[in-house]
Design an enzyme around this catalytic site. Structure first.
Site, PDB file in Angstrom:
ATOM      1  N   HIS A   1     121.242 -47.199  98.372  1.00  0.00           N
ATOM      2  CA  HIS A   1     120.941 -46.881  96.970  1.00  0.00           C
ATOM      3  C   HIS A   1     119.686 -47.623  96.525  1.00  0.00           C
ATOM      4  O   HIS A   1     118.583 -47.097  96.639  1.00  0.00           O
ATOM      5  CB  HIS A   1     122.154 -47.231  96.111  1.00  0.00           C
ATOM      6  CG  HIS A   1     122.080 -46.774  94.694  1.00  0.00           C
ATOM      7  ND1 HIS A   1     121.075 -45.962  94.203  1.00  0.00           N
ATOM      8  CD2 HIS A   1     122.910 -47.017  93.632  1.00  0.00           C
ATOM      9  CE1 HIS A   1     121.285 -45.713  92.924  1.00  0.00           C
ATOM     10  NE2 HIS A   1     122.379 -46.348  92.554  1.00  0.00           N
TER      11      HIS A   1
ATOM     12  N   ASP B   1     110.395 -44.765  95.492  1.00  0.00           N
ATOM     13  CA  ASP B   1     110.390 -45.950  96.342  1.00  0.00           C
ATOM     14  C   ASP B   1     109.129 -46.067  97.185  1.00  0.00           C
ATOM     15  O   ASP B   1     108.782 -47.161  97.633  1.00  0.00           O
ATOM     16  CB  ASP B   1     111.617 -45.954  97.259  1.00  0.00           C
ATOM     17  CG  ASP B   1     112.903 -46.246  96.512  1.00  0.00           C
ATOM     18  OD1 ASP B   1     112.850 -46.996  95.526  1.00  0.00           O
ATOM     19  OD2 ASP B   1     113.963 -45.719  96.907  1.00  0.00           O
TER      20      ASP B   1
ATOM     21  N   HIS C   1     114.472 -36.864  98.760  1.00  0.00           N
ATOM     22  CA  HIS C   1     115.357 -37.222  97.658  1.00  0.00           C
ATOM     23  C   HIS C   1     116.533 -36.253  97.606  1.00  0.00           C
ATOM     24  O   HIS C   1     116.409 -35.091  98.013  1.00  0.00           O
ATOM     25  CB  HIS C   1     114.599 -37.197  96.325  1.00  0.00           C
ATOM     26  CG  HIS C   1     115.340 -37.807  95.186  1.00  0.00           C
ATOM     27  ND1 HIS C   1     116.154 -37.076  94.354  1.00  0.00           N
ATOM     28  CD2 HIS C   1     115.415 -39.099  94.746  1.00  0.00           C
ATOM     29  CE1 HIS C   1     116.691 -37.879  93.445  1.00  0.00           C
ATOM     30  NE2 HIS C   1     116.248 -39.108  93.674  1.00  0.00           N
TER      31      HIS C   1
END
Length: 474
Positions: A300, A410, A351
């Site tokens: 996560h 990220d 994603h």
């Protein structure tokens, strides 16, 4: 009261080392304990069982879309359309209370003002604040940033840990003891706790890092007094820099990152964890600590540190960062498990919801480029952009991936935090302190709008077994 810093820290170090030794001693495996440690029935389930019983693994449908578990007015994470029962890729959009995240970020930046507090107000109340309401909200947050002497006396000395995320969770649970009515569940109390968490958690995270540094150096941490006129982003940098040794541009970029991390739908693991606990009507501190525990997981919130390590590895092994053929060759080796960590993953790509684009990554790219140039990091930034451009086709060619692949937030987060001088140990905690506003909004929606405990079912595939008296067992 005078403290001997070295004695205090050595005392905790000795306590922790004894815990480790006791734990290792308890793990001495002999014949009587062999099955205890190695007899757990952990064989993977046959894939056909999930299909046979119509079990949605990970609460996800076969096409990768999430199982709808509730209703929300808080946010919308859009990455595809469903047409004639098929998932059709679409440009990514993120809206908070109906407002586009692009508009929220871009307008705050264009007006040269900090926007995280405005986003927090919007998430909690459902409406954008007037100028007067935002000023009052910021003043309340400023007042809540203060941590009492009794709390500081216990934190961070009583919460030593290798992980700041673990320290954060314990620090939140410790705040329960300093609340006169911690189990009260009313809108007024929930708002007060939410504001106190939004105000205090960034400061607590920064203090936890400073305490770790002080512990290594055998001294007491220096705790600066919060400045009432600072934004949340500025207050984080104030603690980390030991004063106001940061630029306006740095604080504004950190503010953008906090806005982008503030909320991302009710289905992400940590927010769902918060909603699950909240549905039982437990206290807010327990729910928020659970969300932090979930976010700590490498599946996560911990991915940004992996991206930074991957970028360092690429810079080391690719001699010409501008040579796309050389870069593509090394990315191919990563995908074939021949380089980096052997996982076969290009971290920061792909994603669960977004298909064609992640709006948060787009905004990161836009606002980080200027500061990277000013700091002489333009080449490193350009390398990340080349990775983003090359990775999707390579993942299709090498791994046979058929679904659209885009960069997620990220890919840029770790680089931006490093550029701002934020240590790697705080990458995921910064995610947590920003997401606090979203967790609070979802907790209150679950408490006051859903009115039912979340209790999904699990299909048993267990066989009946005949009980044997203990003397007859093998």
């Amino acid at each position: 009261m005078a403290y001997d810093a070295k004695k205090i820290y050595y005392r905790f170090d000795d306590y922790l080392s004894r815990l480790v030794l006791d734990y290792e001693a308890s793990r001495q495996i002999d014949e009587d304990s062999e099955r205890l440690y190695h007899g757990f029935p952990n064989a993977p389930y046959d894939e056909s069982l999930f299909e046979q019983h119509n079990v949605k693994r990970g609460l996800r449908n076969a096409d990768g879309s999430g199982v709808v578990a509730g209703l929300t007015r808080i946010s919308d994470v859009h990455g595809y359309n469903r047409i004639d029962g098929r998932v059709v890729p679409d440009e990514g959009r993120l809206s908070l209370r109906g407002y586009s995240i692009d508009d929220l970020v871009n307008h705050a930046q264009a007006e040269d003002r900090f926007g995280y507090e405005e986003v927090a107000y919007l998430l909690l109340t459902g409406s954008l604040p007037s100028k007067e309401e935002l000023t009052g909200f910021c003043e309340r947050l400023s007042a809540f940033r203060h941590l009492s002497g009794d709390y500081i006396h216990e934190f961070p000395l009583t919460t030593p840990s290798k992980s700041i995320m673990n320290t954060l969770a314990r620090a939140v649970l410790l705040l329960y003891r300093f609340d006169a009515e911690p189990d009260e569940i009313s809108p007024e109390h929930e708002i007060d706790v939410a504001m106190s968490m939004i105000a205090r958690l960034p400061r607590i995270a920064a203090l936890a890092h400073m305490a770790r540094v002080a512990q290594r150096e055998g001294r007491m941490p220096q705790i600066p007094q919060p400045s009432p006129d600072l934004s949340t982003a500025e207050s984080v940098l104030q603690v980390l820099r030991g004063g106001n040794d940061f630029t306006h541009d740095e604080a504004m970029l950190l503010d953008v990152m906090m806005m982008l991390h503030a909320e991302h739908g009710g289905g992400n693991n940590s927010t769902f964890a918060c909603r699950v606990l909240s549905s039982s009507a437990t206290d807010p501190y327990s729910a928020y600590a659970a969300a932090i525990g979930s976010l700590k997981g490498p599946r996560h919130g911990g991915a940004n540190a992996k991206v930074v390590a991957m970028h360092e590895d690429i810079r080391k092994h690719v001699s010409n960062w501008e040579d796309e053929d050389e870069l593509a060759a090394y990315l191919t080796r990563i995908l074939k498990r021949e380089a980096f960590d052997g996982s076969g993953l290009i971290y920061g790509m792909g994603h669960a919801v977004y298909t064609l684009s992640d709006p948060r990554a787009e905004l990161c790219r836009t606002y980080a480029r200027s500061l990277a140039q000013k700091k002489g990091l333009g080449d490193e930034f350009a390398l990340i952009e080349r990775i983003e451009g090359l990775a999707p086709q390579l993942m299709r060619d090498v791994c046979g991936i058929t679904k659209p692949i885009c960069a997620n937030i990220d890919l840029y987060t770790g680089f931006i935090y490093s550029m701002l001088g934020i240590p790697e140990t705080l990458f995921t905690p910064m995610f947590a302190v920003s997401r606090m506003a979203g967790w609070a909004a979802h907790r209150m929606e679950e408490l006051f709008c859903a009115h039912r405990i979340i209790r999904p079912g699990y299909q048993s595939v267990l066989d009946d077994v005949t009980y044997l008296p203990i003397n007859e067992r093998q």
